[in-house]
Structure formats: C-alpha cells, structure tokens
Design a protein around this motif. Structure first.
Motif, mmCIF file in Angstrom:
data_model
loop_
_atom_site.group_PDB
_atom_site.id
_atom_site.type_symbol
_atom_site.label_atom_id
_atom_site.label_comp_id
_atom_site.label_asym_id
_atom_site.label_seq_id
_atom_site.Cartn_x
_atom_site.Cartn_y
_atom_site.Cartn_z
ATOM 1 N N THR A 8 -5.482 -5.246 2.955
ATOM 2 C CA THR A 8 -5.182 -3.776 3.221
ATOM 3 C C THR A 8 -4.059 -3.583 4.326
ATOM 4 O O THR A 8 -4.234 -4.362 5.204
ATOM 5 C CB THR A 8 -6.435 -3.082 3.702
ATOM 6 N N ALA A 24 -9.241 0.224 8.322
ATOM 7 C CA ALA A 24 -8.883 -0.656 7.393
ATOM 8 C C ALA A 24 -10.084 -1.621 7.030
ATOM 9 O O ALA A 24 -10.480 -2.210 6.013
ATOM 10 C CB ALA A 24 -7.767 -1.295 7.656
ATOM 11 N N ASN A 28 -12.264 -2.477 3.734
ATOM 12 C CA ASN A 28 -12.198 -3.924 2.994
ATOM 13 C C ASN A 28 -13.577 -4.287 2.576
ATOM 14 O O ASN A 28 -13.892 -5.075 1.499
ATOM 15 C CB ASN A 28 -11.604 -4.901 4.040
ATOM 16 N N THR A 170 -1.346 3.627 4.334
ATOM 17 C CA THR A 170 -2.390 2.668 4.235
ATOM 18 C C THR A 170 -2.559 2.452 2.588
ATOM 19 O O THR A 170 -2.611 3.475 1.744
ATOM 20 C CB THR A 170 -3.816 3.019 4.539
ATOM 21 N N PHE A 172 -3.632 -0.869 -0.400
ATOM 22 C CA PHE A 172 -4.419 -2.175 -0.652
ATOM 23 C C PHE A 172 -3.894 -2.901 -1.949
ATOM 24 O O PHE A 172 -3.590 -2.377 -2.784
ATOM 25 C CB PHE A 172 -5.840 -2.073 -0.527
ATOM 26 N N SER A 218 -9.848 2.787 -5.193
ATOM 27 C CA SER A 218 -8.657 3.644 -4.819
ATOM 28 C C SER A 218 -9.228 5.091 -4.848
ATOM 29 O O SER A 218 -8.750 5.985 -4.026
ATOM 30 C CB SER A 218 -7.443 3.399 -5.731
ATOM 31 N N VAL A 223 -7.447 5.775 -1.078
ATOM 32 C CA VAL A 223 -6.688 4.535 -0.512
ATOM 33 C C VAL A 223 -5.758 4.166 -1.724
ATOM 34 O O VAL A 223 -6.156 3.966 -2.642
ATOM 35 C CB VAL A 223 -7.448 3.430 0.023
#
Length: 382
Positions: A8, A24, A28, A170, A172, A218, A223
């Motif tokens: 991330t 973050a 994760n 942000t 990932f 997501s 994110v």
C-alpha cells in the motif's frame, strides 16, 4: 501460487503523520485476511511512501536520520516489517542513504538514475555507485544493499522493494510468486511455443481470481487498486526455481543458448495477461533469491553481461548480484550506466541491487545469514 506482497502506497508530509501509516497497516491486515479466507498465503504486507526528500526537506543530516529512526520505531510498534521511504533524486540526498541503511533495520529506499524524459543523470548514477560501495563496507557481509537499489525509468506503484515509491492518493498493488505456475506450465510443454500457450492459459485462469478479490477489496475499503505486478518473483524452493523451469524446455542449462528466447517469451506472457497490471510486470532473475539461479551461477553458465542481455527482453534488471568486495566505484558506475542506458533506450523499468561482498573475490562463496537469500559464487566483473 503465493501472494508475495500486498503493498500500500501513501503520501505523507511528515514522519509524524502516523495516522496514515496506521490506516495503511490496518488496510493491509484486512486485505491479507480476506485473501487468506480465499485460500491464498500472503507472505508479506508492505507500505511505501512518496520520496522522503519531500517530507524531510531542509533538515540537517543528523535530523533526517533521527526522523527516519523515529519513523522506524513507529513501524515496529505497529509490527510493520517492510517500509519503503521512496527514492532520492539528488546527489546530496543519495549520499545520505548509507547512513539511513546503517541506522535502521526495516527501512528500504532507492535512488533514481534517470528516466525517458530527462535521460541519464550521471551525477546521480555516480553517487549511487558510491552508495552501493559504502553500504557494502558498512554492513555485515554487505547485506545492507538488500534494502537499497538504484533504478532508471521506474514508475510509482511498483509493489516490490526496494524500488517501490508512491505518488498521490492512497492505493495498493499486488505482487505474486509465480514460479510454481511456470514450472507447472513448462512441465506440460514440449517446446517454446507450447510452453507459451500453456503458461498463458494457466496465468489467465489464476490471475483473474486474484484480480477479482483485489477489486472487491478496493470497493469495500475505498482504496484505489493499482493492479497486479505479474513479475515472476523468485522462490527459495528448488522445485519452484525459475532457472530449473527454463531447463524443462531447453536443451542445456540456464544461461546456454535459448535462455534469451525463453526470457522474451515469459515477459510477453506476463505483460499480456488480461488483468490490470502494474509495476515491472516482467521477468525477475535475482541471483541470490533463487536456488537454481545460484546453482547455475556457481557453474558459470551465465555472467553479469548475460543478465544485462536478458534485461533487454525481460525483467527488472540486475537483482541481488554478488560482486567482489574490492570492486571500484568506477566499475559499479559503469554497470549502472549500462543498465540505465538499456532502461531509457528501451523504455522499460530497470533497477540494480548489487552486492559487493567484503573480503571476497570472484569465484568465492558468499556467506549470507538471511532467510531471504541463498549463497552463491561471487560474479566476476572483469
């Protein structure tokens, strides 16, 4: 197939921006749990930031080191094991990297040697060579260079360390360990053409599953999802070695004629899987992270020049390559310049993670004490 990393990326304005780091990390952990529930082993979760030049601007050297050490303590308190502070892009900041590596244990970083738009930055390249040399002299067995690389033409959002850096909101990405699938495909193939068809079919099936889970994550947590870096991250397991996979469809050993053709084919497949891709999405040939690559290096079936040649049609460049401890800065800089030239000429992301091994000469064995590396003979650079 294993998931090597969920990485991330966050943008911070200060090392004290701990809320973003915590968020973050929590993301994760949740993502890792969701993948685990679907039967996937997630080996690591990682966080990368924007360039540390941006959030440690105008500080004295001692203050920069102190701030990064504070950042590491924050990470350790959260049980974060992999944290990348992005890249340096000025000779004076690149020159600080050996002190950053020496004074930390989980912090990774990199330096930029150039890109397609501006060409090679020779000052940065020279400073990067000096950095590699200094780190080798100031860390046990030169191991500090595991957490540093120099790169050219690499974009933000690469999930793999130490090249990773971030720009913007942000997001990932996913990095995979695909050696098992390549070995499976090549075991079922008779030649280069059938191996390509078999591998394309297997990767399509398996990566679509991973992508679907990542897209759901997501949406659930709002994110941004960058995609999958389809690079063939290595395995320390002999049965999943990329070098031994090659040898299933070639007459001879890795490094013999035919190696370049297989490298090109693998990259072609990795870049054409019908999922959203990011990062390198090419073939990785990290000498000290693959049992087969190390074994063939010991037999001298390939050398550093071969690896540069393969980089022209594949992977991420020169990765975990042990070289003599007395290598000169001039020779390191020449290697880096060759790599940067390839990256810019061919418009591809390439990086160099070189390991000068103190007190070792070409042909002598490395003596790493690391769960991430396998020992092999030191490469000649003559």
């Amino acid at each position: 197939m294993k998931i090597r990393t969920i990485t991330t990326g966050i943008s911070i304005s200060s090392p004290k921006d701990t809320d973003k780091i915590k968020q973050a990390h929590e993301f994760n952990q949740k993502a890792q749990k969701i993948f685990a529930q679907q039967g996937y082993e997630v080996q690591t979760t990682r966080i990368s930031t924007n360039s540390w030049e941006e959030y440690l601007l105008n500080l004295a050297k001692v203050d920069i080191i102190n701030e990064i050490q504070t950042l590491e303590k924050t990470c350790q308190s959260l049980d974060i094991s992999f944290f990348n502070i992005g890249h340096a892009n000025k000779p004076e900041t690149i020159a600080l990297i050996p002190d950053i590596i020496k004074s930390t244990s989980i912090i990774y970083c990199s330096s930029q040697m150039g890109n397609r738009e501006t060409g090679i930055n020779f000052e940065n390249t020279w400073e990067s060579a000096q950095t590699i040399k200094r780190i080798s002299q100031e860390s046990e067995n030169g191991y500090g260079n595991f957490r540093y690389c120099a790169w050219a033409n690499c974009q933000p959002g690469i999930p793999f360390f130490p090249t990773a850096y971030h720009i913007g909101d942000t997001s990932f990405g996913i990095g995979l360990e695909l050696g098992e699938l390549v070995n499976q495909a090549f075991s079922q193939a008779d030649n280069l053409q059938s191996a390509e068809i078999e591998l394309q079919s297997i990767l399509e099936k398996e990566l679509i599953k991973v992508a679907k889970i990542a897209e759901e994550i997501s949406l659930k947590f709002a994110v941004k999802y960058n995609g999958i870096d389809t690079s063939l991250a290595p395995s320390l397991e002999q049965k999943n070695s990329i070098a031994f996979a090659y040898e299933k469809i070639m007459s001879g050993k890795f490094g013999y004629p035919g190696t370049l053709a297989i490298s090109g084919m693998l990259t072609r497949v990795l870049k054409n899987v019908s999922v959203k891709i990011c990062g390198y999405s090419g073939l990785m040939l990290p000498v000290c992270e693959d049992v087969g690559l190390a074994a063939r290096a010991n037999e001298q079936t390939y050398d550093l020049t071969h690896l540069l040649l393969y980089s022209a049609v594949c992977g991420c460049g020169l990765d975990t390559v042990p070289v003599p401890g007395d290598i000169t800065i001039e020779k390191i800089a020449a290697i880096l310049t060759d790599l940067a030239t390839l990256a810019i000429k061919l418009n591809k992301p390439l990086s160099a993670r070189l390991f000068p091994i103190p007190h070792k000469k070409a042909g002598e064995m490395t003596s790493f004490n690391s769960p991430y590396l396998v020992n092999c003979h030191v490469f000649s650079v003559d």
